[in-house]
Design an enzyme around this catalytic site. Structure first.
Site, PDB file in Angstrom:
ATOM      1  N   CYS A 206      -5.940   4.819  -3.659  1.00 23.20           N
ATOM      2  CA  CYS A 206      -6.138   3.396  -3.395  1.00 23.20           C
ATOM      3  C   CYS A 206      -7.299   2.745  -4.137  1.00 23.20           C
ATOM      4  CB  CYS A 206      -6.307   3.177  -1.888  1.00 23.20           C
ATOM      5  SG  CYS A 206      -4.936   3.832  -0.908  1.00 23.20           S
TER       6      CYS A 206
ATOM      7  N   ASP B 146      -0.310  -0.515  -5.178  1.00 24.62           N
ATOM      8  CA  ASP B 146      -1.422   0.182  -5.838  1.00 24.62           C
ATOM      9  C   ASP B 146      -0.971   1.482  -6.489  1.00 24.62           C
ATOM     10  OD1 ASP B 146      -0.974   1.346  -3.344  1.00 24.62           O
ATOM     11  OD2 ASP B 146      -3.070   1.249  -2.698  1.00 24.62           O
ATOM     12  N   HIS B 147       0.055   2.128  -5.970  1.00 26.72           N
ATOM     13  CA  HIS B 147       0.612   3.369  -6.524  1.00 26.72           C
ATOM     14  C   HIS B 147       1.813   3.752  -5.679  1.00 26.72           C
ATOM     15  CE1 HIS B 147      -1.529   4.997  -3.109  1.00 26.72           C
ATOM     16  NE2 HIS B 147      -2.657   4.511  -3.600  1.00 26.72           N
TER      17      HIS B 147
ATOM     18  N   HIS C  25     -10.022  -2.132  -2.015  1.00 32.67           N
ATOM     19  CA  HIS C  25     -10.176  -1.097  -0.998  1.00 32.67           C
ATOM     20  C   HIS C  25     -11.451  -1.401  -0.219  1.00 32.67           C
ATOM     21  CE1 HIS C  25      -9.172   2.831   0.714  1.00 32.67           C
ATOM     22  NE2 HIS C  25     -10.472   2.982   0.866  1.00 32.67           N
TER      23      HIS C  25
ATOM     24  N   ASP D 165       0.840  -1.200   0.000  1.00 36.03           N
ATOM     25  CA  ASP D 165       0.000   0.000   0.000  1.00 36.03           C
ATOM     26  C   ASP D 165       0.876   1.252   0.000  1.00 36.03           C
ATOM     27  OD1 ASP D 165      -2.247   1.562   0.101  1.00 36.03           O
ATOM     28  OD2 ASP D 165      -3.007   0.777   1.987  1.00 36.03           O
ATOM     29  N   ASP D 166       0.751   2.057  -1.054  1.00 42.08           N
ATOM     30  CA  ASP D 166       1.514   3.313  -1.168  1.00 42.08           C
ATOM     31  C   ASP D 166       3.010   3.074  -1.350  1.00 42.08           C
ATOM     32  OD1 ASP D 166      -0.968   4.378  -0.587  1.00 42.08           O
ATOM     33  OD2 ASP D 166      -0.259   5.746   0.960  1.00 42.08           O
TER      34      ASP D 166
END
Length: 561
Positions: free
Chosen positions: A73, A323-324, A127, A34-35
């Site tokens: 997200c 996710d990014h 999410h 995540d992130d």
């Protein structure tokens, strides 16, 4: 008879491509951080300590330029798992469920489930909340209800001990795990549950698709405090470009409002929207982010070493991604919420037994756990890499093909009524043919919505009804080209002639995307040419044509071609 022979030959060719019959390696472990930006050793970051992910990469195919389709997200995860762009899922915020809001699109785990797989979700995969129907898309995507760690409910609570001895809801939140509720943290719980599920499936004849979503390095940085020791503050440095670029359009800037809401950041009294964070606190954020990455790496190591211990490595494909990304002070920005590389570029690593790494006849473990505190610094070779642009949209068709499943067909330009198709491309051929040169035709698209041209409180995450501008960005080997266009949130229509701002970065000279040269060129002639294009042309095709025209004109004016 001839048709049967042709089909048989095709099947043999597919099996030969991946070296083994599907019965010999059929399981999938799908790991999503995540992130997580590309701050990993295997992506060239010399500061970070990620030995377990680096070990995975050394035995995998590593996609060095993979990009998410929206740097937040819910839209990114929904896009990746359905292989549909945000403009198809129509999810730009967290407040709608694609099956009822846009179309009943099949997902990657649903596709495996429909082919006889046991599918399970642990942690943050979809999410949670409205964006996945408060069920993580169960029962469509999963054979059993999704697991969420109980300790996550404390994630945004006052759990961080401050200098005053009291508990606060801080951004920087390194903790003594034994003092946390239940003596644990979400990613520790998720790893335990994933290991339990693996053990329960180790001897099953039914293949499994196990998705494991780790919450870190997402804020707050509530992590075991010992990981900070890996990154002494005096060894940390600021971002190489910590200032807001002079020619950055205001609409492109994200004011990092989620970071500002944390108690320790509020005490800094940073002016909105462009005021810089004090340098000593910037170093603390970067320290905690890197420590969170190393903490997450240890959980990946626990999971992968368990595959060895249970005899599953030779029958299990492993996919690792995020996710990014997340800005760490570049362009004076923090968090995600933008179209820059630091927010959209993600790791994408795929291990296929017998294909990306040979099976070890000596039965040596493939993924022995590496303790980051042991003092040893293992060195790995990354021989199998893809440098051309790819998208997270490509994950669904690629993983399906690698598992030996007949891949879904490619979507038509308008696919709202098509339940099963993909907008991404299968990358399976990359596992057989080594990349020989850069392909200038490969493009990755991302987008981000804004409520206004100037930064405001909801700029980072506007509700659908408030979106007025959509920033569409394409990334090639040499350029990033972004147009901020008028957007109607009722009709979901983009006004391609309503250009609020533009960005063009020449990456050879400006890898950090700091020098916007868009205004150096007259775009009026190009815009007139664009009016003659067919109205039903896809936005991606239209943008690519504009980009080709602009860069050709730029090269001519500069005398470079």
């Amino acid at each position: 008879m001839f048709t049967c022979i042709c089909f048989f030959v095709l099947v043999v060719q597919i099996l030969a491509l991946f070296g083994e019959a599907r019965e010999d390696w059929k399981n999938v472990v799908f790991i999503v951080a995540d992130d997580l930006r590309t701050s990993l050793g295997c992506y060239g970051d010399s500061l970070v300590k990620t030995p377990n992910i680096d070990q995975l990469a050394s035995k995998s195919l590593v996609f060095l330029n993979a990009f998410s389709q929206q740097a937040v997200c819910a839209p990114s995860r929904t896009s990746m798992l359905t292989s549909r762009r945000p403009d198809t899922t129509r999810l730009y915020d967290f407040k709608s469920y694609w099956r009822t809001h846009s179309g009943n699109f099949s997902t990657l785990p649903q596709y495996f489930k429909s082919h006889g797989y046991f599918t399970a979700s642990v942690g943050k995969v979809f999410h949670p909340g409205i964006a996945s129907n408060h069920s993580d898309d169960y029962p469509y995507s999963w054979s059993i209800p999704a697991y969420h760690p109980a300790s996550f409910r404390f994630e945004k609570a006052k759990m961080c001990k401050g200098e005053d001895g009291k508990l606060h809801a801080n951004l920087l939140c390194a903790v003594n795990v034994t003092e946390q509720p239940g003596g644990t943290l979400p990613d520790l719980e998720s790893t335990d549950e994933a290991l339990r599920l693996l053990k329960s499936r180790a001897d099953a004849t039914q293949p499994f698709f196990l998705a494991v979503g780790f919450h870190k390095p997402h804020i707050p940085f509530r992590i075991p405090q010992e990981y900070l020791k890996l990154y002494p503050l005096d060894k940390m440095s600021l971002a190489p470009d910590p200032d807001v670029p002079k020619l950055l359009p205001a609409v492109a800037y994200n004011p990092w409002t989620d970071v500002r809401k944390r108690e320790d950041v509020q005490k800094l009294n940073v002016s909105f929207p462009f005021g810089p964070i004090p340098e000593d606190f910037q170093l603390g954020i970067r320290q905690h982010y890197y420590a969170a990455v190393s903490y997450m790496d240890a959980q990946v190591g626990r999971l992968l070493s368990a595959l060895d211990g249970m005899g599953l490595t030779d029958s299990t494909m492993v996919v690792f991604t995020s996710d990014h990304g997340w800005s760490l002070g570049e362009h004076g920005e923090w968090a995600k919420y933008s179209n820059f590389d630091v927010a959209t570029r993600v790791p994408l690593i795929m291990f296929v037994p017998g294909v990306t790494a040979d099976r070890d006849a000596a039965l040596e473990p493939t993924f022995p756990f590496i303790d980051v505190f042991s003092g040893s610094e293992p060195s790995f070779q990354y021989d199998k890499v893809v440098r051309n642009m790819v998208e997270l949209l490509d994950v669904f068709p690629t993983v399906s093909a690698l598992a030996g499943l007949r891949g879904p067909k490619h979507c038509p330009d308008v696919s709202l009524q098509v339940d099963l198709c993909v907008e991404g491309k299968s990358l399976a051929a990359s596992f057989k043919h080594q990349e020989k040169k850069k392909n200038a035709e490969r493009i990755a698209f991302s987008q981000y919505p804004r409520p206004a041209d100037m930064p405001q409180e909801n700029s980072d995450l506007p509700d659908l009804k408030d979106i007025k501008v959509m920033g569409y960005s394409l990334r090639t080997w040499d350029y990033r080209y972004t147009l901020w266009l008028g957007f109607n949130p009722v009709t979901f229509q983009v006004n391609v002639s309503d250009v609020h701002a533009g960005e063009l970065y020449i990456l050879e000279d400006d890898p950090g995307e700091d020098a916007n040269v868009y205004s150096e060129f007259d775009h009026s002639q190009m815009m007139r040419k664009m009016t003659s294009l067919p109205q039903n042309l896809s936005l991606q095709t239209r943008m690519e044509l504009q980009f080709r025209y602009v860069t050709a004109a730029m090269k001519t004016s500069r005398g470079t071609e």
